[in-house]
Design a protein around this motif. Sequence first.
Motif, PDB file in Angstrom:
ATOM      1  N   ILE A 175       0.832  -1.205   0.000  1.00 25.02           N
ATOM      2  CA  ILE A 175       0.000   0.000   0.000  1.00 25.02           C
ATOM      3  C   ILE A 175       0.869   1.259   0.000  1.00 25.02           C
ATOM      4  CG2 ILE A 175      -1.587   1.359   1.422  1.00 25.02           C
ATOM      5  CD1 ILE A 175      -2.919  -1.262   2.226  1.00 25.02           C
ATOM      6  N   ALA A 176       1.930   1.255   0.806  1.00 29.40           N
ATOM      7  CA  ALA A 176       2.824   2.409   0.860  1.00 29.40           C
ATOM      8  C   ALA A 176       3.512   2.641  -0.484  1.00 29.40           C
ATOM      9  CB  ALA A 176       3.867   2.208   1.953  1.00 29.40           C
ATOM     10  N   ASP A 177       3.947   1.567  -1.140  1.00 31.09           N
ATOM     11  CA  ASP A 177       4.649   1.727  -2.411  1.00 31.09           C
ATOM     12  C   ASP A 177       3.693   2.109  -3.544  1.00 31.09           C
ATOM     13  OD1 ASP A 177       7.099   1.222  -1.281  1.00 31.09           O
ATOM     14  OD2 ASP A 177       7.111  -0.905  -1.754  1.00 31.09           O
ATOM     15  N   VAL A 178       2.464   1.628  -3.481  1.00 28.27           N
ATOM     16  CA  VAL A 178       1.462   2.071  -4.452  1.00 28.27           C
ATOM     17  C   VAL A 178       1.248   3.576  -4.302  1.00 28.27           C
ATOM     18  CG1 VAL A 178      -1.009   1.987  -5.025  1.00 28.27           C
ATOM     19  CG2 VAL A 178       0.279  -0.138  -4.755  1.00 28.27           C
ATOM     20  N   VAL A 244      -3.037  13.239  -8.001  1.00 29.14           N
ATOM     21  CA  VAL A 244      -2.818  12.040  -7.183  1.00 29.14           C
ATOM     22  C   VAL A 244      -4.128  11.333  -6.859  1.00 29.14           C
ATOM     23  CG1 VAL A 244      -1.934  11.212  -4.962  1.00 29.14           C
ATOM     24  CG2 VAL A 244      -0.698  12.989  -6.222  1.00 29.14           C
ATOM     25  N   HIS A 245      -5.217  12.056  -6.821  1.00 32.34           N
ATOM     26  CA  HIS A 245      -6.554  11.528  -6.536  1.00 32.34           C
ATOM     27  C   HIS A 245      -6.664  11.010  -5.106  1.00 32.34           C
ATOM     28  CE1 HIS A 245      -7.369  12.103 -10.734  1.00 32.34           C
ATOM     29  NE2 HIS A 245      -6.424  11.265 -11.084  1.00 32.34           N
ATOM     30  N   HIS A 246      -6.400   9.724  -4.903  1.00 32.96           N
ATOM     31  CA  HIS A 246      -6.693   9.092  -3.614  1.00 32.96           C
ATOM     32  C   HIS A 246      -5.401   8.737  -2.894  1.00 32.96           C
ATOM     33  CE1 HIS A 246      -8.974   6.807  -0.700  1.00 32.96           C
ATOM     34  NE2 HIS A 246      -8.229   5.746  -0.919  1.00 32.96           N
ATOM     35  N   VAL A 247      -5.326   9.115  -1.619  1.00 33.91           N
ATOM     36  CA  VAL A 247      -4.158   8.793  -0.800  1.00 33.91           C
ATOM     37  C   VAL A 247      -4.575   7.766   0.248  1.00 33.91           C
ATOM     38  CG1 VAL A 247      -2.390   9.695   0.754  1.00 33.91           C
ATOM     39  CG2 VAL A 247      -3.182  11.085  -1.167  1.00 33.91           C
ATOM     40  N   ILE A 248      -3.776   6.703   0.388  1.00 34.03           N
ATOM     41  CA  ILE A 248      -4.147   5.594   1.262  1.00 34.03           C
ATOM     42  C   ILE A 248      -3.471   5.731   2.615  1.00 34.03           C
ATOM     43  CG2 ILE A 248      -4.260   3.074   1.388  1.00 34.03           C
ATOM     44  CD1 ILE A 248      -3.332   3.151  -1.611  1.00 34.03           C
ATOM     45  N   PHE A 249      -4.239   5.482   3.686  1.00 34.47           N
ATOM     46  CA  PHE A 249      -3.660   5.363   5.018  1.00 34.47           C
ATOM     47  C   PHE A 249      -3.634   3.872   5.371  1.00 34.47           C
ATOM     48  CE2 PHE A 249      -4.021   5.182   9.697  1.00 34.47           C
ATOM     49  CZ  PHE A 249      -2.861   5.875  10.019  1.00 34.47           C
ATOM     50  N   PRO A 250      -2.444   3.261   5.460  1.00 29.00           N
ATOM     51  CA  PRO A 250      -2.372   1.810   5.650  1.00 29.00           C
ATOM     52  C   PRO A 250      -2.558   1.338   7.078  1.00 29.00           C
ATOM     53  CG  PRO A 250      -0.169   2.700   5.430  1.00 29.00           C
ATOM     54  CD  PRO A 250      -1.125   3.852   5.220  1.00 29.00           C
ATOM     55  N   GLY A 251      -2.532   2.254   8.048  1.00 30.46           N
ATOM     56  CA  GLY A 251      -2.671   1.836   9.436  1.00 30.46           C
ATOM     57  C   GLY A 251      -4.022   1.201   9.707  1.00 30.46           C
TER      58      GLY A 251
END
Length: 322
Positions: A175-178, A244-251
């Motif tokens: 998720i972080a690398d995406v 960038v559109h959507h930013v993911i929070f992996p926590g």
Amino acid sequence: MRTLLYLCLALLLTSPARAADHPLAVLGTVPDFTLTNQLAAGVHGHDLQGTIWVADFIYTTCPGPCPILTRHMADLASRLPDSVRVVSFSVDPTNDTPAVLKAYAATYGADPSRWWFLTGTESAIFALARDNFHLATDKGPDGPFHSPYFALVDGEGRIRQYYDGNDADLVPRVIADVDVLQQGRWGVLSTVDAGLNGLSGVLVALGFFFIRRRQVAAHKACMLSAVVSSSVFLVSYLTYHWHVHHVIFPGQGTVRTVYLSILASHSVLAAAVPPLVLITLARALNGRFPQHRAMARWTLPIWLYVSVTGVVVYVMLRHWNA
């Protein structure tokens, strides 16, 4: 107050964007291919052009790591943005017909529009695994042998990272690398946005400090500077999210609940800041100071909260994507 200003400037100058401090090398290229998915439809490698995707190699009767790999892939499919695809290549095409793959996919709730299970000739699958993905794959007496690694592929068909499928931290790492690939060269704007948010917060706090001491000129300078800082932030923010559109929070767990709570309150109140600031500013510029003070009692704490939580959101994203 001066200490807060220094901290804000330090954030802007010494915190590079995630895309800059975590570069992903190009580790290979996936050529065009023609295979068959679980719906018995022909698919091609060029169908993934412009799409970030994650790949693994499995087979449905695997007694070893495949169930673990597929559970990881299911987790990724549920947590990655809809624009990202996941692809599972079968290394046992003799047994893994489209019908078999369809049934297997259904047990993991796979959406065929986002998660492909692909089969084809043994030579095509093995060549793709060994020659292009550089993953050990062979046919042994007890069934196919294959590498348990995942591969991250960018929108140009370039392999950018490998992950051990047995790694408990695989999903947050992917998720972080995406996120890095999605941000690209625009990632630096997230740091600029955080710096501008922090600067606005410091200026608003200083403006309050000065007006409480009847230092009107200093108050006016701080508040007008805060308006400029917030305006530049808004342009930068919109530009960043346009690309960038959507930013993911992996926590996950409690920290995710905390993050989403902060983000929700920040987003709702951020929408109120521009009209509040404009009305408050207009009243001051028109000399309507009693009305200006009445509005400022609402505008100032909301503006300060939005500025501070903007930095908090950035720091949380950066920490859990590190």
